[in-house]
Design a protein around this motif. Structure first.
Motif, PDB file in Angstrom:
ATOM      1  N   ALA A  95      -2.207  -0.648   8.467  1.00  0.00           N
ATOM      2  CA  ALA A  95      -1.645  -1.934   8.039  1.00  0.00           C
ATOM      3  C   ALA A  95      -0.535  -2.386   8.979  1.00  0.00           C
ATOM      4  O   ALA A  95      -0.438  -3.576   9.337  1.00  0.00           O
ATOM      5  CB  ALA A  95      -1.129  -1.814   6.603  1.00  0.00           C
ATOM      6  N   ASP A  96       0.328  -1.450   9.425  1.00  0.00           N
ATOM      7  CA  ASP A  96       1.406  -1.793  10.370  1.00  0.00           C
ATOM      8  C   ASP A  96       0.830  -2.305  11.688  1.00  0.00           C
ATOM      9  O   ASP A  96       1.309  -3.309  12.246  1.00  0.00           O
ATOM     10  CB  ASP A  96       2.282  -0.568  10.606  1.00  0.00           C
ATOM     11  CG  ASP A  96       3.096  -0.200   9.367  1.00  0.00           C
ATOM     12  OD1 ASP A  96       3.282  -1.096   8.506  1.00  0.00           O
ATOM     13  OD2 ASP A  96       3.526   0.960   9.261  1.00  0.00           O
ATOM     14  N   GLN A  97      -0.180  -1.620  12.195  1.00  0.00           N
ATOM     15  CA  GLN A  97      -0.751  -2.013  13.483  1.00  0.00           C
ATOM     16  C   GLN A  97      -1.438  -3.381  13.392  1.00  0.00           C
ATOM     17  O   GLN A  97      -1.353  -4.193  14.323  1.00  0.00           O
ATOM     18  CB  GLN A  97      -1.744  -0.952  13.937  1.00  0.00           C
ATOM     19  CG  GLN A  97      -1.106   0.394  14.256  1.00  0.00           C
ATOM     20  CD  GLN A  97      -2.126   1.429  14.672  1.00  0.00           C
ATOM     21  OE1 GLN A  97      -3.098   1.098  15.346  1.00  0.00           O
ATOM     22  NE2 GLN A  97      -1.906   2.678  14.279  1.00  0.00           N
ATOM     23  N   LEU A  98      -2.115  -3.672  12.283  1.00  0.00           N
ATOM     24  CA  LEU A  98      -2.760  -4.979  12.127  1.00  0.00           C
ATOM     25  C   LEU A  98      -1.726  -6.093  12.041  1.00  0.00           C
ATOM     26  O   LEU A  98      -1.911  -7.188  12.613  1.00  0.00           O
ATOM     27  CB  LEU A  98      -3.653  -4.975  10.885  1.00  0.00           C
ATOM     28  CG  LEU A  98      -4.898  -4.083  10.947  1.00  0.00           C
ATOM     29  CD1 LEU A  98      -5.620  -4.068   9.607  1.00  0.00           C
ATOM     30  CD2 LEU A  98      -5.858  -4.567  12.048  1.00  0.00           C
ATOM     31  N   ASP A  99      -0.621  -5.843  11.314  1.00  0.00           N
ATOM     32  CA  ASP A  99       0.460  -6.835  11.252  1.00  0.00           C
ATOM     33  C   ASP A  99       1.055  -7.081  12.631  1.00  0.00           C
ATOM     34  O   ASP A  99       1.325  -8.237  13.016  1.00  0.00           O
ATOM     35  CB  ASP A  99       1.550  -6.361  10.284  1.00  0.00           C
ATOM     36  CG  ASP A  99       1.140  -6.519   8.827  1.00  0.00           C
ATOM     37  OD1 ASP A  99       0.183  -7.282   8.574  1.00  0.00           O
ATOM     38  OD2 ASP A  99       1.756  -5.895   7.954  1.00  0.00           O
ATOM     39  N   LEU A 122       0.804  -1.225   0.000  1.00  0.00           N
ATOM     40  CA  LEU A 122       0.000   0.000   0.000  1.00  0.00           C
ATOM     41  C   LEU A 122       0.829   1.264   0.000  1.00  0.00           C
ATOM     42  O   LEU A 122       0.294   2.348  -0.125  1.00  0.00           O
ATOM     43  CB  LEU A 122      -0.919   0.004   1.227  1.00  0.00           C
ATOM     44  CG  LEU A 122      -1.967  -1.099   1.238  1.00  0.00           C
ATOM     45  CD1 LEU A 122      -2.681  -1.114   2.568  1.00  0.00           C
ATOM     46  CD2 LEU A 122      -2.942  -0.909   0.122  1.00  0.00           C
ATOM     47  N   GLN A 123       2.138   1.131   0.181  1.00  0.00           N
ATOM     48  CA  GLN A 123       2.969   2.326   0.266  1.00  0.00           C
ATOM     49  C   GLN A 123       3.108   2.989  -1.092  1.00  0.00           C
ATOM     50  O   GLN A 123       3.342   2.308  -2.091  1.00  0.00           O
ATOM     51  CB  GLN A 123       4.355   1.951   0.799  1.00  0.00           C
ATOM     52  CG  GLN A 123       5.210   3.192   1.095  1.00  0.00           C
ATOM     53  CD  GLN A 123       6.483   2.811   1.827  1.00  0.00           C
ATOM     54  OE1 GLN A 123       6.719   1.635   2.044  1.00  0.00           O
ATOM     55  NE2 GLN A 123       7.270   3.791   2.198  1.00  0.00           N
ATOM     56  N   PRO A 124       2.938   4.313  -1.193  1.00  0.00           N
ATOM     57  CA  PRO A 124       3.058   4.991  -2.475  1.00  0.00           C
ATOM     58  C   PRO A 124       4.454   4.809  -3.044  1.00  0.00           C
ATOM     59  O   PRO A 124       5.440   4.870  -2.335  1.00  0.00           O
ATOM     60  CB  PRO A 124       2.765   6.464  -2.157  1.00  0.00           C
ATOM     61  CG  PRO A 124       2.027   6.432  -0.862  1.00  0.00           C
ATOM     62  CD  PRO A 124       2.554   5.250  -0.115  1.00  0.00           C
ATOM     63  N   THR A 125       4.511   4.591  -4.340  1.00  0.00           N
ATOM     64  CA  THR A 125       5.792   4.423  -5.007  1.00  0.00           C
ATOM     65  C   THR A 125       6.291   5.758  -5.496  1.00  0.00           C
ATOM     66  O   THR A 125       5.563   6.744  -5.601  1.00  0.00           O
ATOM     67  CB  THR A 125       5.645   3.471  -6.193  1.00  0.00           C
ATOM     68  OG1 THR A 125       4.670   3.996  -7.068  1.00  0.00           O
ATOM     69  CG2 THR A 125       5.207   2.087  -5.733  1.00  0.00           C
ATOM     70  N   SER A 126       7.537   5.818  -5.812  1.00  0.00           N
ATOM     71  CA  SER A 126       8.141   7.053  -6.311  1.00  0.00           C
ATOM     72  C   SER A 126       7.664   7.342  -7.723  1.00  0.00           C
ATOM     73  O   SER A 126       7.179   6.474  -8.420  1.00  0.00           O
ATOM     74  CB  SER A 126       9.672   6.930  -6.286  1.00  0.00           C
ATOM     75  OG  SER A 126      10.079   5.893  -7.145  1.00  0.00           O
ATOM     76  N   THR A 127       7.877   8.570  -8.152  1.00  0.00           N
ATOM     77  CA  THR A 127       7.414   8.974  -9.481  1.00  0.00           C
ATOM     78  C   THR A 127       8.124   8.208 -10.577  1.00  0.00           C
ATOM     79  O   THR A 127       7.527   7.814 -11.572  1.00  0.00           O
ATOM     80  CB  THR A 127       7.631  10.487  -9.668  1.00  0.00           C
ATOM     81  OG1 THR A 127       6.992  11.189  -8.621  1.00  0.00           O
ATOM     82  CG2 THR A 127       7.098  10.954 -11.013  1.00  0.00           C
ATOM     83  N   SER A 128       9.411   7.956 -10.403  1.00  0.00           N
ATOM     84  CA  SER A 128      10.173   7.253 -11.430  1.00  0.00           C
ATOM     85  C   SER A 128       9.793   5.802 -11.554  1.00  0.00           C
ATOM     86  O   SER A 128       9.859   5.214 -12.631  1.00  0.00           O
ATOM     87  CB  SER A 128      11.668   7.377 -11.149  1.00  0.00           C
ATOM     88  OG  SER A 128      11.951   6.792  -9.881  1.00  0.00           O
ATOM     89  N   ALA A 129       9.361   5.180 -10.450  1.00  0.00           N
ATOM     90  CA  ALA A 129       9.039   3.759 -10.482  1.00  0.00           C
ATOM     91  C   ALA A 129       7.576   3.491 -10.735  1.00  0.00           C
ATOM     92  O   ALA A 129       7.169   2.362 -10.948  1.00  0.00           O
ATOM     93  CB  ALA A 129       9.453   3.093  -9.169  1.00  0.00           C
ATOM     94  N   ALA A 181     -10.856  -4.312   3.658  1.00  0.00           N
ATOM     95  CA  ALA A 181     -10.240  -5.583   3.261  1.00  0.00           C
ATOM     96  C   ALA A 181      -9.153  -5.986   4.249  1.00  0.00           C
ATOM     97  O   ALA A 181      -9.044  -7.176   4.622  1.00  0.00           O
ATOM     98  CB  ALA A 181      -9.669  -5.454   1.850  1.00  0.00           C
ATOM     99  N   LEU A 182      -8.328  -5.029   4.681  1.00  0.00           N
ATOM    100  CA  LEU A 182      -7.273  -5.337   5.648  1.00  0.00           C
ATOM    101  C   LEU A 182      -7.860  -5.846   6.965  1.00  0.00           C
ATOM    102  O   LEU A 182      -7.421  -6.867   7.513  1.00  0.00           O
ATOM    103  CB  LEU A 182      -6.420  -4.098   5.893  1.00  0.00           C
ATOM    104  CG  LEU A 182      -5.497  -3.657   4.745  1.00  0.00           C
ATOM    105  CD1 LEU A 182      -4.889  -2.310   5.056  1.00  0.00           C
ATOM    106  CD2 LEU A 182      -4.400  -4.690   4.528  1.00  0.00           C
ATOM    107  N   ARG A 183      -8.851  -5.145   7.497  1.00  0.00           N
ATOM    108  CA  ARG A 183      -9.445  -5.529   8.780  1.00  0.00           C
ATOM    109  C   ARG A 183     -10.184  -6.864   8.687  1.00  0.00           C
ATOM    110  O   ARG A 183     -10.084  -7.699   9.592  1.00  0.00           O
ATOM    111  CB  ARG A 183     -10.397  -4.424   9.246  1.00  0.00           C
ATOM    112  CG  ARG A 183      -9.680  -3.199   9.802  1.00  0.00           C
ATOM    113  CD  ARG A 183     -10.604  -2.041   9.997  1.00  0.00           C
ATOM    114  NE  ARG A 183      -9.986  -0.957  10.756  1.00  0.00           N
ATOM    115  CZ  ARG A 183     -10.330   0.313  10.664  1.00  0.00           C
ATOM    116  NH1 ARG A 183     -11.310   0.671   9.809  1.00  0.00           N
ATOM    117  NH2 ARG A 183      -9.733   1.226  11.397  1.00  0.00           N
ATOM    118  N   SER A 184     -10.918  -7.051   7.579  1.00  0.00           N
ATOM    119  CA  SER A 184     -11.660  -8.295   7.439  1.00  0.00           C
ATOM    120  C   SER A 184     -10.715  -9.489   7.373  1.00  0.00           C
ATOM    121  O   SER A 184     -10.951 -10.524   8.020  1.00  0.00           O
ATOM    122  CB  SER A 184     -12.533  -8.229   6.183  1.00  0.00           C
ATOM    123  OG  SER A 184     -13.199  -9.450   5.973  1.00  0.00           O
TER     124      SER A 184
END
Length: 404
Positions: A391-395, A6-13, A329-332
């Motif tokens: 997402a970090d807290q659920l993991d 879910l982390q945003p990717t850089s503009t180049s990638a 979706a993450l919580r479920s």
């Protein structure tokens, strides 16, 4: 779904999902080419047809299919020629000193034919119908019927007692052949026993109706052939005034329905046609409808890694800015995995009153119940950073339960 997903990717990638201008042109050039080709063909066909039919039976036209020559010859004999294109003008002009020539009677609507017949029937003048067939003969010349077989002979002899035909002699009258039930009619220029020119006297007065099976004697290119000029001048010049009626689609009377309703204007087979369309639509709906019965599993043509599926779905969520659906979706998924670890049936994994007490007991009170409720059943994150934090807290919660 992990944090990296879910982390945003850089503009180049980042991979662009919007098509470029070159891609749009590549996809659309086939359709554009087809449209241009159709337009060019339509323009070419229209140009060819317009050249072929330009000025047909128009007394102002000097083209081969025009009739300017006969109009000028009539003028030399003192007969005035006036061109009209509306039914009102034609009806107003009808009179004992006028010859009304209808160049295309089959183009008139039923209502126009009825109004024209009413105006000319007892006017005392002459009405000339050029190549009429069944659509107009029943109203404009009720005693005349068109034969379905046309004449193959172009030059025909008079073979009748009509003075104009006798003086003209052979003429290019071959075309539509007619029969008549009027015993007083003059039947001339027979082709295989059927006339191609009829003169039907009016029931009252000195008027008459002339039915001509072919317009050739009026064409500029044919006027000097045979006895065409003589026959044309005698038929059209019997009165001092000639009104040349060229029906036009711009005539308001062509679209005037009178007292008819909308359903009266529809063709007679519209009900049957509508029923057929309804049956076809029902069959198409049945064909495309969802089939009843159990689902049939199908093997995928290629194997797709789970990580690629998760990443693709995450990108779709991100493109649609659907943080709420991603968080749901993450919580479920987390609740579904946590329930067996704390002894709760999977069917009750999404019920807070069942999952949260068992989860607190498993963690031995290390986490606050309100914090667990907010984490597993809380509101949607406000931004992407809050979604990544969720997402970090659920993991972290899942790892903690597994190691407790």
């Amino acid at each position: 779904m992990t944090e990296a997903t879910l982390q945003p990717t850089s503009t180049s990638a980042q991979t662009s999902v919007s098509p470029t201008a070159r891609q749009r042109w590549t996809r659309a050039r086939g359709v554009v080419f087809a449209v241009v080709l159709l337009l060019a063909a339509a323009i070419a066909i229209a140009a060819v047809r317009s050249n072929a039919q330009h000025g047909r039976l128009d007394p102002r036209s000097a083209d081969p299919s025009g009739s300017r020559a006969v109009a000028e010859l009539l003028a030399d004999q003192g007969v005035s020629t006036r061109l009209v294109s509306t039914l009102d003008e034609a009806r107003t002009a009808a009179g004992p000193d006028t010859t009304l020539l209808v160049a295309a009677p089959d183009l008139l609507t039923d209502r126009q034919q009825t109004l024209l017949r009413t105006a000319t029937e007892n006017s005392g003048g002459r009405t000339i119908l050029i190549s009429p067939t069944s659509p107009s003969l029943g109203t404009l010349a009720p005693a005349v019927t068109a034969d379905p077989v046309t004449s193959f002979d172009s030059k025909l002899s008079p073979n009748c007692d009509l003075p104009a035909a006798e003086r003209a002699g052979t003429a290019d009258t071959g075309g539509i052949r007619y029969t008549t039930s009027d015993p007083t009619a003059d039947a001339c220029y027979l082709s295989e026993g059927l006339p191609t020119l009829l003169r039907i006297p009016a029931l009252k007065g000195d008027g008459d109706t002339v039915v001509l099976g072919a317009p050739d004697i009026l064409y500029n290119s044919r006027l000097d052939k045979q006895g065409n000029a003589s026959l044309a001048l005698q038929l059209l010049g019997s009165r001092p005034h000639l009104v040349w009626y060229l029906p036009s689609l711009s005539d308001p009377s062509a679209t005037d329905a009178g007292d008819q309703s909308f359903f009266d204007l529809l063709p007679s087979g519209w009900l049957w046609g509508t029923l057929q369309l309804f049956i076809a639509a029902a069959l198409a709906a049945f064909w495309r409808a969802r089939r009843l019965g159990p689902l049939v599993p199908e093997r995928l043509p290629v194997a797709i890694r789970a990580s690629e599926t998760v990443e693709g779905r995450a990108r779709l969520y991100r493109k649609a800015n659907a943080r709420d659906r991603a968080a749901t979706a993450l919580r479920s998924t987390t609740r579904t995995r946590l329930a067996p670890l704390v002894g709760v049936p999977v069917t009750q994994a999404h019920a807070p009153e069942s999952l949260l007490p068992a989860l607190s007991a498993q963690l031995r009170g290390q986490r606050d119940g309100q914090a667990l409720h907010s984490l597993l059943f809380g509101p949607s994150p406000r931004d992407d950073a809050a979604l990544i934090s969720l997402a970090d807290q659920l993991d972290a919660l899942e790892r903690e339960v597994r190691h407790s």
